[in-house]
Structures are given as C-alpha cells and as structure tokens.
Motif scaffolding. Structure first.
Motif, PDB file in Angstrom:
ATOM      1  N   ASP A 290       9.977  14.734  -3.364  1.00 56.10           N
ATOM      2  CA  ASP A 290       9.091  13.949  -4.214  1.00 56.10           C
ATOM      3  C   ASP A 290       9.569  12.518  -4.413  1.00 56.10           C
ATOM      4  N   ASN A 291      10.684  12.142  -3.784  1.00 55.40           N
ATOM      5  CA  ASN A 291      11.166  10.770  -3.851  1.00 55.40           C
ATOM      6  C   ASN A 291      10.499   9.994  -2.715  1.00 55.40           C
ATOM      7  N   LEU A 292       9.474   9.215  -3.053  1.00 52.03           N
ATOM      8  CA  LEU A 292       8.554   8.673  -2.053  1.00 52.03           C
ATOM      9  C   LEU A 292       8.849   7.204  -1.714  1.00 52.03           C
ATOM     10  N   LYS A 293      10.079   6.928  -1.314  1.00 51.67           N
ATOM     11  CA  LYS A 293      10.439   5.581  -0.887  1.00 51.67           C
ATOM     12  C   LYS A 293       9.712   5.246   0.408  1.00 51.67           C
ATOM     13  N   LEU A 294       9.253   3.994   0.511  1.00 50.51           N
ATOM     14  CA  LEU A 294       8.543   3.538   1.697  1.00 50.51           C
ATOM     15  C   LEU A 294       9.363   2.502   2.453  1.00 50.51           C
ATOM     16  N   ASP A 295       9.236   2.498   3.762  1.00 48.01           N
ATOM     17  CA  ASP A 295       9.900   1.522   4.620  1.00 48.01           C
ATOM     18  C   ASP A 295       8.830   0.684   5.313  1.00 48.01           C
ATOM     19  N   ILE A 296       8.859  -0.629   5.097  1.00 46.35           N
ATOM     20  CA  ILE A 296       7.840  -1.537   5.621  1.00 46.35           C
ATOM     21  C   ILE A 296       8.376  -2.270   6.843  1.00 46.35           C
ATOM     22  N   ASP A 297       7.563  -2.370   7.872  1.00 47.47           N
ATOM     23  CA  ASP A 297       7.938  -3.085   9.091  1.00 47.47           C
ATOM     24  C   ASP A 297       7.504  -4.543   8.960  1.00 47.47           C
ATOM     25  N   TYR A 298       8.456  -5.413   8.587  1.00 50.63           N
ATOM     26  CA  TYR A 298       8.142  -6.833   8.414  1.00 50.63           C
ATOM     27  C   TYR A 298       7.932  -7.545   9.745  1.00 50.63           C
ATOM     28  N   ASN A 299       8.371  -6.930  10.826  1.00 50.68           N
ATOM     29  CA  ASN A 299       8.190  -7.508  12.157  1.00 50.68           C
ATOM     30  C   ASN A 299       6.965  -6.930  12.862  1.00 50.68           C
ATOM     31  N   THR A 300       6.025  -6.422  12.115  1.00 52.91           N
ATOM     32  CA  THR A 300       4.863  -5.784  12.699  1.00 52.91           C
ATOM     33  C   THR A 300       4.202  -6.665  13.759  1.00 52.91           C
ATOM     34  N   LYS A 301       3.849  -6.058  14.857  1.00 52.40           N
ATOM     35  CA  LYS A 301       3.196  -6.771  15.944  1.00 52.40           C
ATOM     36  C   LYS A 301       1.689  -6.495  15.981  1.00 52.40           C
ATOM     37  N   VAL A 302       1.175  -5.932  14.921  1.00 51.17           N
ATOM     38  CA  VAL A 302      -0.260  -5.674  14.830  1.00 51.17           C
ATOM     39  C   VAL A 302      -0.995  -7.006  14.696  1.00 51.17           C
ATOM     40  N   ALA A 303      -1.965  -7.244  15.529  1.00 50.04           N
ATOM     41  CA  ALA A 303      -2.736  -8.487  15.495  1.00 50.04           C
ATOM     42  C   ALA A 303      -3.411  -8.659  14.137  1.00 50.04           C
ATOM     43  N   GLY A 304      -3.284  -9.852  13.576  1.00 51.46           N
ATOM     44  CA  GLY A 304      -3.941 -10.154  12.310  1.00 51.46           C
ATOM     45  C   GLY A 304      -3.223  -9.654  11.082  1.00 51.46           C
ATOM     46  N   ALA A 305      -2.009  -9.108  11.218  1.00 57.62           N
ATOM     47  CA  ALA A 305      -1.285  -8.567  10.072  1.00 57.62           C
ATOM     48  C   ALA A 305      -0.555  -9.664   9.315  1.00 57.62           C
ATOM     49  N   TYR A 306      -0.654  -9.631   7.996  1.00 53.83           N
ATOM     50  CA  TYR A 306       0.141 -10.510   7.133  1.00 53.83           C
ATOM     51  C   TYR A 306       1.408  -9.744   6.765  1.00 53.83           C
ATOM     52  N   PRO A 307       2.588 -10.275   7.118  1.00 54.58           N
ATOM     53  CA  PRO A 307       3.792  -9.433   7.115  1.00 54.58           C
ATOM     54  C   PRO A 307       4.568  -9.307   5.812  1.00 54.58           C
ATOM     55  N   ILE A 308       4.309 -10.156   4.811  1.00 54.18           N
ATOM     56  CA  ILE A 308       5.141 -10.103   3.601  1.00 54.18           C
ATOM     57  C   ILE A 308       4.411  -9.314   2.521  1.00 54.18           C
TER      58      ILE A 308
END
Length: 369
Positions: A290-308
């Motif tokens: 139940d400890n739901l820590k998330l990991d965000i990919d700041y280097n995302t290569k998805v077109a049109g993604a805002y990374p911060i």
C-alpha cells in the motif's frame, strides 16, 4: 505499472485552469479564495478533528476538499497548514499532525524509518493524491515566449549563467531580444518537495551542469529564497529579472510568464495539462504493497510531453493511528480520493489521479487501522 490519462480529462483540466485563473484563487483561507463548486462528499461522514500540514503545492486543493467535506459533515473539524513538505513530514513524524502533505514520497532510509516509528505496528504510507506540473516562470521586461533546455536551466539555477543575454540563453532563444540585466534565480527558502522534484529533474536531465543531486533543501549557491509557492509567485511577479520554479496553479493564478521546456524527444514543449499528462502516463509505482511511491521519467521521449511534473502525497500510518481520529481520517481521505473529490481538482489547476492509481489509493485508505 504505467498510469493512464484520457485526452478529454486533459482538455477539461486546461479549460478549468483558465477559469481558475479568472477566479483569482490563492492559498490563503479555506477554499483557496475561489468559488467552490465541488460536489458534497458521497462518503459516510465522521465526527471529530484532524490536524494536518505540509505541501503548499496542494494547499488550494486541500482547502477546497476541507470546505466541501465540512459543509456536509458538520461534526468534523479539519485543518491544513501549507508549511512546506519538509515541515509537514517533521510534524507527522513527531506526532503533531494526523497526516501530512508532501510533494515527494518519503525518502528511503532515515526519513522513512523515522516516520515508520510514529506508526505503531505499521508503516508510514505515501498515498499519491494530486498530480500537477512545475512551471518555470520568469519576469523579463519586454520579453515573452522564452524556452529552455535542461542544461541552461541547470546553469541558471546553479549560478553559472548570470545575465539574461548569456550565450546559453541566446542559443535557446535565437529570436528573443534579451537584455544584459542580471538574473535573479528564486528558490524555495524552506524544505520543499517542489524543490526536491525540480532538482530531481535537473539531476536526471542535466547531470553535467547540476552537481547538487536533489534535495528538499536548496543546495546551490546564490539566488534568493522565498517561502512557499505564494512567496515564490509574488517575488517573480513583483521583481524584474527573476526566474523561478513554481506550481502551475500558482503560476496561472498570478498570470506569470511560463517557459517552454525542451524534452527528451527534442522538442520545446508548452505547459498544458495534456502535455504534462503524457509524462505522468509513463510514471511507475515503485513502492511495495500500500506504499504507492511513483517514479517519474523526466527524460521521457514521448512527443509533446512536458517533462517537469510532480505528484503530491498524503502521508498516513497504515496502522497505529489515533483510534479517536481513525474514522474521520478514513472518511476524509476516502472523499479526497473519490471521483467527486478528484474532479474538484480541475477547479484549481490540477489533474485527477489516473483511475488505476485512484483504485489502489482507495484500497490503501480502506485498510488504515
């Protein structure tokens, strides 16, 4: 596990953000200064009182949630003070807050262990509750539509780039007429999960120029500190030559200029709900149980993604909660994580949790003891 976001939701958040800006929402007083149209809680009411504090990034949302809940549940008294994520975690750990808000999950190691000690027979859980992007805001006389690569931002906030006409900024903005005036980089003066997320972004995307890793406390030399999201917003709005990182809801409310950010796909991307959602879609749950820590990919290569982007959490004990407050804690957090509670976020410039994570959060809250 990848998170999912629907295009319709993104469009709703964009529209709601513009409406929120017109309403003049701020983070003072219950309700955040805007007209609340949040639905009354569909959850069962509970009586008693709760004291909480922490993240200023989620304070507008929390104020609205509290107002909606207390309007229906007259026997409840809930307070939330936007003291910053670090102060909120300290208050939770010391037992002076029933739950805390934080822009970062508890750090593995000493911080997690200290919080766990508060929870007799259990552990301190990170429950994601609000998703929202971090805006890079600036105030430069006669200059708009700026854009930055991660390395340029790292150099600015590390104090290596000192004037607005520096070659690094010119390279990112070849058409802009940049003045030779000094740059005043504004950072949070107190322990802040927003600082942790922003410096995590810099450390992941511009490691050669950002050598301070990431932390809730600002480590780089120079610049000027301001307390809370409201303090940062006010400093930028009032002072020419400034640049800062700020929660999108505050940047929008204060009508600040927001920069486009260069992403891993090689695009300067405008901050919109849809663009931020593309980054959130790639986040993974890395906590256990139940400890739901998330990991965000700041280097995302998805077109049109805002990374911060950041996710704010409610930190609560899985077990060991005050028996006299447990019913209210579960009732209130159940409302906060409900469809009605999450829908209310769009009124403040945030975005609801993806359904897959929302379901996990609701399960964790149901199990609190």
């Amino acid at each position: 596990m990848k998170l999912q976001r629907h295009g319709a939701l993104a469009a709703l958040a964009i529209t709601a953000t513009l409406a929120m800006a017109a309403c003049g929402s701020d983070n003072t007083g219950s309700g955040g200064g805007s007209k609340s149209t949040a639905k009354a809680p569909s959850t069962e009411c509970a009586k008693g009182s709760l004291t909480s504090q922490g993240s200023t990034a989620q304070k507008n949302a929390m104020d609205q949630w509290i107002k909606a809940y207390q309007t229906k549940c007259s026997g409840a008294q809930i307070t939330y003070d936007g003291t910053g994520s670090g102060a909120g975690i300290q208050a939770f750990t010391s037992g002076t807050a029933d739950f805390a808000g934080s822009d970062s999950a508890l750090a593995d190691g000493a911080e997690q262990k200290a919080a766990d000690k508060r929870c007799t027979g259990g552990e301190a859980l990170d429950l994601p509750m609000v998703t929202g992007p971090i805006a890079v805001v600036y105030h430069v006389q006669g200059v708009t539509d700026l854009q930055f690569k991660p390395a340029t931002l790292a150099k600015i906030f590390a104090g290596k780039v000192k004037t607005w006409d520096d070659p690094a900024i010119k390279a990112d903005n070849p058409k802009a007429k940049l003045p030779s005036t000094p740059i005043q980089a504004v950072h949070r003066s107190e322990s802040s999960g927003t600082s942790d997320n922003f410096t995590k972004y810099l450390s992941k995307t511009a490691a050669a120029d950002w050598t301070y890793d990431h932390a809730k406390e600002w480590k780089a030399p120079g610049g000027v500190g301001a307390k809370g999201s409201d303090g940062v917003s006010a400093k930028v709005k009032q002072t020419a030559g400034t640049i800062a990182y700020d929660e999108w809801s505050y940047a929008t409310t204060n009508s600040l200029d927001i920069a486009k950010i260069y992403n891993g796909a090689g695009q300067y991307t405008e901050l919109t709900a849809e663009a931020a959602g593309k980054t959130v879609e790639g986040a993974k749950v890395v906590g256990q149980g139940d400890n739901l820590k998330l990991d965000i990919d700041y280097n995302t290569k998805v077109a049109g993604a805002y990374p911060i982007v950041l996710v704010t959490y409610e930190i609560a004990c899985s077990k060991g909660n005050d028996s006299g407050k447990l019913d209210l804690l579960k009732s209130f957090l159940t409302y906060v994580s409900s469809d009605d509670g999450q829908a209310a976020l769009t009124q403040q410039g945030y975005a609801p949790l993806p359904k897959s994570v929302q379901t996990k959060v609701q399960g964790a809250i149901k199990a609190l003891a």
